[in-house]
Scaffold this active site. Structure first.
Site, PDB file in Angstrom:
ATOM      1  CE  LYS A  23      -2.980   2.137   3.458  1.00  0.00           C
ATOM      2  NZ  LYS A  23      -2.049   3.218   3.784  1.00  0.00           N
ATOM      3  CE  LYS A  28       4.948   0.906  -2.389  1.00  0.00           C
ATOM      4  NZ  LYS A  28       3.951   1.526  -1.518  1.00  0.00           N
ATOM      5  CE  LYS A  54       4.689   8.687  -3.349  1.00  0.00           C
ATOM      6  NZ  LYS A  54       3.989   7.392  -3.442  1.00  0.00           N
ATOM      7  CG  ASP A 140      -4.074  -2.341  -4.014  1.00  0.00           C
ATOM      8  OD1 ASP A 140      -4.874  -3.074  -3.482  1.00  0.00           O
ATOM      9  OD2 ASP A 140      -3.710  -1.238  -3.554  1.00  0.00           O
TER      10      ASP A 140
HETATM   11  P1  ADP Z   1       6.034   3.933   0.365  1.00  0.00           P
HETATM   12  O1  ADP Z   1       7.238   3.838  -0.482  1.00  0.00           O
HETATM   13  O2  ADP Z   1       5.410   2.606   0.672  1.00  0.00           O
HETATM   14  O3  ADP Z   1       4.998   4.879  -0.184  1.00  0.00           O
HETATM   15  P2  ADP Z   1       7.818   5.235   2.242  1.00  0.00           P
HETATM   16  O4  ADP Z   1       8.928   4.257   2.269  1.00  0.00           O
HETATM   17  O5  ADP Z   1       8.014   6.466   1.424  1.00  0.00           O
HETATM   18  O6  ADP Z   1       6.459   4.523   1.790  1.00  0.00           O
HETATM   19  O7  ADP Z   1       7.490   5.590   3.752  1.00  0.00           O
HETATM   20  C1  ADP Z   1       6.511   6.535   4.126  1.00  0.00           C
HETATM   21  C2  ADP Z   1       6.979   7.262   5.385  1.00  0.00           C
HETATM   22  O8  ADP Z   1       7.012   6.337   6.461  1.00  0.00           O
HETATM   23  C3  ADP Z   1       8.387   7.838   5.240  1.00  0.00           C
HETATM   24  O9  ADP Z   1       8.418   9.147   5.750  1.00  0.00           O
HETATM   25  C4  ADP Z   1       9.258   6.892   6.064  1.00  0.00           C
HETATM   26  O10 ADP Z   1      10.342   7.519   6.657  1.00  0.00           O
HETATM   27  C5  ADP Z   1       8.276   6.375   7.109  1.00  0.00           C
HETATM   28  N1  ADP Z   1       8.648   5.022   7.562  1.00  0.00           N
HETATM   29  C6  ADP Z   1       8.608   3.876   6.862  1.00  0.00           C
HETATM   30  N2  ADP Z   1       9.029   2.829   7.603  1.00  0.00           N
HETATM   31  C7  ADP Z   1       9.352   3.339   8.831  1.00  0.00           C
HETATM   32  C8  ADP Z   1       9.856   2.763  10.060  1.00  0.00           C
HETATM   33  N3  ADP Z   1      10.096   1.455  10.179  1.00  0.00           N
HETATM   34  N4  ADP Z   1      10.074   3.598  11.099  1.00  0.00           N
HETATM   35  C9  ADP Z   1       9.809   4.917  11.001  1.00  0.00           C
HETATM   36  N5  ADP Z   1       9.340   5.503   9.880  1.00  0.00           N
HETATM   37  C10 ADP Z   1       9.102   4.742   8.805  1.00  0.00           C
HETATM   38 MG    MG Z   2       7.640   4.722  -2.316  1.00  0.00          MG
END
Ligand code: ADP
Ligand code: MG
Length: 301
Positions: A23, A28, A54, A140
């Site tokens: 999600k 990710k 993005k 998804d």
């Molecule tokens: P996605 O790629 O799934 O959209 P992101 O990796 O960009 O999500 O993460 C979204 C936010 O959540 C970021 O600001 C990231 O730093 C934070 N985040 C993700 N995993 C953790 C974690 N284990 N602890 C603290 N913050 C986290």
């Molecule tokens: Mg991402």
């Protein structure tokens, strides 16, 4: 056909191609970048391939800076040499972003198809002698484009990042349906769930129950950590910014598990009714514990 005694396979591919789904906002890119960084520290040649329109997958591998995407370059130049779309990141990691159409116009999934084809046609993976290509894919399997890394047999193993929140599990379950659907025609199989922001208690019990219901496993539990926040604000992965932290150690364990992982499986997604019933069951258990009707929701909490 009998195998000759001193037969050696003509070419045993060492390249492991992995896709990370989940999600939006679930972690990710954070997890993938730390995984890439940890694998690079183990001495592997790694490419991280951002497949989210993005185009923010690889920035913490490059001191917080963003790279032009393959679709941007195509729009600008009409024709793209793959080398112009590959940028060096932490410890020699090759960073690529597929990109997307202009917001509100066109199909985002097409960007993935175009980008993957471009690199494949130009034989970049062989030329760079890569050990890992890790695709960081949006959400998804909402359309054909997002299924490309699974469907076309490009990635062999899929991992999904999920917390114990229902919407994250819902997205994971949809992904499992996509994997199941393409599994007969050479599609990628499921390696497991990376349980992000899961520390213990209910969160762990919920995700453990979901994986056991769907014929998969948790590859690694990753707790929520301020070290991740702090590293990201500094434009870096935790592996780079805080290599001695507990969180970096967890990402290194994840990398070791990915390194050792060989056999992925066809998951057994829940159908809509089963998923609803499963969620209601957990809702009732949590409510009962909150009310004090029962001491604990399940033996494993
Ligand atoms: P996605 O790629 O799934 O959209 P992101 O990796 O960009 O999500 O993460 C979204 C936010 O959540 C970021 O600001 C990231 O730093 C934070 N985040 C993700 N995993 C953790 C974690 N284990 N602890 C603290 N913050 C986290
Ligand atoms: Mg991402």
């Amino acid at each position: 056909m009998p195998t000759p005694k001193n037969h050696k396979p003509p070419h045993k591919p060492k390249l492991k191609q992995i896709a990370i789904y989940g999600k939006g906002g679930i972690g990710k890119s954070t997890t993938t970048s730390n995984l890439s960084a940890a694998l690079a520290d183990l001495g592997y040649k790694v490419m991280q391939f951002g497949c989210d329109p993005k185009a923010d997958s690889t920035n913490t591998l490059r001191d917080g800076s963003y790279i032009p995407t393959i679709l941007d370059l195509l729009r600008e130049k009409g024709r793209v040499d793959a080398h112009d779309a590959i940028f060096e990141g932490y410890n020699g990691i090759y960073c690529v972003e597929a990109g997307g159409p202009s917001p509100g116009v066109g199909c985002a999934g097409r960007g993935i198809i175009t980008a993957v084809q471009l690199l494949k046609q130009q034989n970049v993976y062989e030329e760079l002698d890569l050990d890992y290509v890790i695709y960081d894919v949006l959400g998804d399997v909402v359309c054909g484009g997002f299924a490309v890394p699974i469907r076309e047999g490009i990635a062999r193993h899929v991992f999904t990042v999920s917390s114990s929140d229902f919407m994250a599990i819902y997205a994971a379950n949809n992904l499992f349906r996509g994997i199941q659907k393409y599994s007969n025609s050479g599609g990628a199989l499921l390696g497991g769930v990376i349980a992000n922001s899961v520390s213990g208690g209910y969160q762990k019990a919920i995700i453990d129950d979901f994986v056991s219901q769907t014929n998969t496993q948790v590859l690694q539990y990753v707790p929520r950590s301020i070290t991740v926040t702090q590293s990201e604000l500094g434009g870096k992965t935790t592996i780079e910014a805080a290599p001695d932290s507990e969180q970096a150690q967890i990402y290194r364990e994840l990398a070791k598990r990915v390194e050792a992982h060989e056999e992925s499986v066809v998951p057994k997604p829940l159908d809509a009714q089963e998923l609803r019933a499963w969620a209601t069951g957990w809702s009732d258990q949590i409510l009962a514990v909150e009310r004090g009707d029962v001491r604990s929701a399940g033996a494993h909490i």
